[in-house]
Design a protein around this motif. Structure first.
Motif, mmCIF file in Angstrom:
data_model
loop_
_atom_site.group_PDB
_atom_site.id
_atom_site.type_symbol
_atom_site.label_atom_id
_atom_site.label_comp_id
_atom_site.label_asym_id
_atom_site.label_seq_id
_atom_site.Cartn_x
_atom_site.Cartn_y
_atom_site.Cartn_z
ATOM 1 N N TRP A 42 -32.065 -20.373 -18.384
ATOM 2 C CA TRP A 42 -31.747 -21.692 -18.910
ATOM 3 C C TRP A 42 -32.252 -21.775 -20.342
ATOM 4 N N THR A 43 -31.475 -22.403 -21.218
ATOM 5 C CA THR A 43 -31.972 -22.735 -22.556
ATOM 6 C C THR A 43 -32.331 -24.219 -22.556
ATOM 7 N N ALA A 70 -40.841 -17.437 -20.484
ATOM 8 C CA ALA A 70 -40.298 -18.304 -21.528
ATOM 9 C C ALA A 70 -40.396 -17.606 -22.868
ATOM 10 N N SER A 71 -39.374 -17.806 -23.687
ATOM 11 C CA SER A 71 -39.333 -17.210 -25.018
ATOM 12 C C SER A 71 -38.742 -18.197 -25.999
ATOM 13 N N GLU A 72 -39.178 -18.088 -27.232
ATOM 14 C CA GLU A 72 -38.536 -18.824 -28.315
ATOM 15 C C GLU A 72 -37.167 -18.201 -28.558
ATOM 16 N N ASN A 78 -30.718 -16.042 -29.079
ATOM 17 C CA ASN A 78 -31.390 -14.759 -28.858
ATOM 18 C C ASN A 78 -32.896 -14.953 -28.765
ATOM 19 N N ARG A 79 -33.509 -14.341 -27.766
ATOM 20 C CA ARG A 79 -34.956 -14.435 -27.583
ATOM 21 C C ARG A 79 -35.676 -13.578 -28.616
ATOM 22 N N PRO A 111 -36.978 -24.430 -29.896
ATOM 23 C CA PRO A 111 -36.045 -24.212 -28.785
ATOM 24 C C PRO A 111 -36.523 -23.038 -27.935
ATOM 25 N N MET A 112 -36.180 -23.055 -26.655
ATOM 26 C CA MET A 112 -36.656 -21.984 -25.785
ATOM 27 C C MET A 112 -35.631 -21.637 -24.726
#
Length: 120
Positions: A42-43, A70-72, A78-79, A111-112
């Protein structure tokens, strides 16, 4: 009965387990109880600070094991690993939903994307 606050020197101990802790168990005995695995992502809209978030997903049950990362993300989704720490904790699966805590340690909203693995 009164509650006793644990001291800083008390280390948490295992109270219950779904598996026996014996070292004689074979590999099939240890991992043989996973019937299905699902993966999704999910974004999210930009945020910073600490939040309790929920993801609805019908494959999750109260006995599911849920792993969340979780990633930025950049403007293309794109992570990447930036300077801001993203921390996931307190993952609690329920019937059709998982609740978790995220802390985005940055002074402005970012955003993540969350990636989720469910083991049943």
């Amino acid at each position: 009965m009164t509650a006793v606050e644990p001291s800083a020197s008390q280390v948490p101990q295992i109270a219950h387990s779904s598996q026996p802790s014996g070292h004689t168990a074979s590999l099939a005995d240890i991992g043989g109880n996973v019937g299905a695995v699902w993966r999704a992502w999910w974004t999210w809209s930009p945020g910073n600070g600490t939040f309790n978030l929920q993801l609805p997903w019908n494959v999750i049950g109260i006995d599911s094991t849920v792993v969340i990362t979780a990633s930025e993300i950049d403007s293309n989704g794109n992570r990447f690993v930036g300077a801001a720490p993203f921390q996931i904790s307190s993952i609690a699966p329920g019937n059709g939903v998982v609740t978790f805590k995220i802390n985005i340690g940055w002074n402005s909203p970012l955003p993540m994307r969350t990636d989720v693995l469910v083991f049943n």
